[in-house]
Design a protein around this motif. Structure first.
Motif, short mmCIF file in Angstrom:
data_model
loop_
_atom_site.label_atom_id
_atom_site.label_comp_id
_atom_site.label_asym_id
_atom_site.label_seq_id
_atom_site.Cartn_x
_atom_site.Cartn_y
_atom_site.Cartn_z
N LYS A 57 -72.63 68.42 89.06
CA LYS A 57 -73.24 69.48 89.88
C LYS A 57 -72.41 70.76 89.81
O LYS A 57 -72.96 71.86 89.71
N ILE A 58 -71.10 70.62 89.86
CA ILE A 58 -70.21 71.78 89.79
C ILE A 58 -70.35 72.46 88.44
O ILE A 58 -70.50 73.69 88.36
N ALA A 59 -70.30 71.70 87.37
CA ALA A 59 -70.44 72.28 86.02
C ALA A 59 -71.79 72.95 85.85
O ALA A 59 -71.89 74.05 85.29
N ARG A 60 -72.85 72.33 86.34
CA ARG A 60 -74.20 72.89 86.22
C ARG A 60 -74.30 74.21 86.98
O ARG A 60 -74.85 75.19 86.47
N GLU A 61 -73.75 74.26 88.20
CA GLU A 61 -73.82 75.50 88.99
C GLU A 61 -72.96 76.60 88.37
O GLU A 61 -73.36 77.76 88.35
N LEU A 62 -71.80 76.25 87.85
CA LEU A 62 -70.96 77.24 87.16
C LEU A 62 -71.69 77.81 85.95
O LEU A 62 -71.61 79.01 85.68
N ALA A 63 -72.42 76.96 85.23
CA ALA A 63 -73.18 77.42 84.07
C ALA A 63 -74.25 78.43 84.49
O ALA A 63 -74.46 79.44 83.81
N LYS A 64 -74.91 78.18 85.62
CA LYS A 64 -75.92 79.12 86.11
C LYS A 64 -75.29 80.46 86.45
O LYS A 64 -75.82 81.51 86.12
N ILE A 65 -74.15 80.42 87.13
CA ILE A 65 -73.48 81.65 87.55
C ILE A 65 -72.95 82.42 86.34
O ILE A 65 -73.11 83.64 86.26
N LYS A 66 -72.31 81.71 85.42
CA LYS A 66 -71.68 82.37 84.28
C LYS A 66 -72.67 82.71 83.17
O LYS A 66 -72.37 83.51 82.30
N GLY A 67 -73.84 82.07 83.19
CA GLY A 67 -74.84 82.33 82.15
C GLY A 67 -74.46 81.75 80.81
O GLY A 67 -74.91 82.20 79.77
#
Length: 82
Positions: free
Chosen positions: A58-68
Motif C-alpha cells: 500500500k505504501i509503495a502504491r501510494e508513493l507511486a501515485k504521488i511521484k507519478g
C-alpha cells in the motif's frame, strides 16, 4: 546468506522529499490515502517495526501515485549488508 535479513527503511527520506515539494503534505494524510493506520505508519517510519507485506504494498502504491512513477518495495526497504 544465512539468518534473517536486515533492512534499512528509506521512507522517512522519501516522505521528506515529497513534503519539500508540497508543504501541505503530512504523514497523517499519507497514511489515510494509503489506507493504513497513522500509528502504524509512524512505527514504520521511526524504525520500530517492519510493515506487513500488505502495508508495504500500500505504501509503495501510494508513493507511486504521488511521484507519478513506479515505486518498488525494494526502493523503500533496502537490504543491509552484514
Amino acid at each position: 546468506m544465512g539468518g534473517q535479513l536486515r533492512f534499512e527503511c528509506r521512507l522517512r527520506v522519501i516522505l521528506a522529499e515529497i513534503k519539500a515539494k508540497d508543504p501541505s503534505f503530512t504523514n497523517e494524510k499519507f497514511a489515510k490515502r494509503a489506507g493504513i493506520a497513522k500509528n502504524t505508519l509512524s512505527g514504520i517510519i521511526n524504525g520500530h517495526k517492519l510493515p506487513s507485506f500488505e502495508n508495504a504494498y500500500k505504501i509503495a502504491r501510494e508513493l507511486a501515485k504521488i511521484k507519478g512513477t513506479n515505486v518498488r518495495i525494494e526502493d523503500i526497504w533496502i537490504v543491509k549488508e552484514e
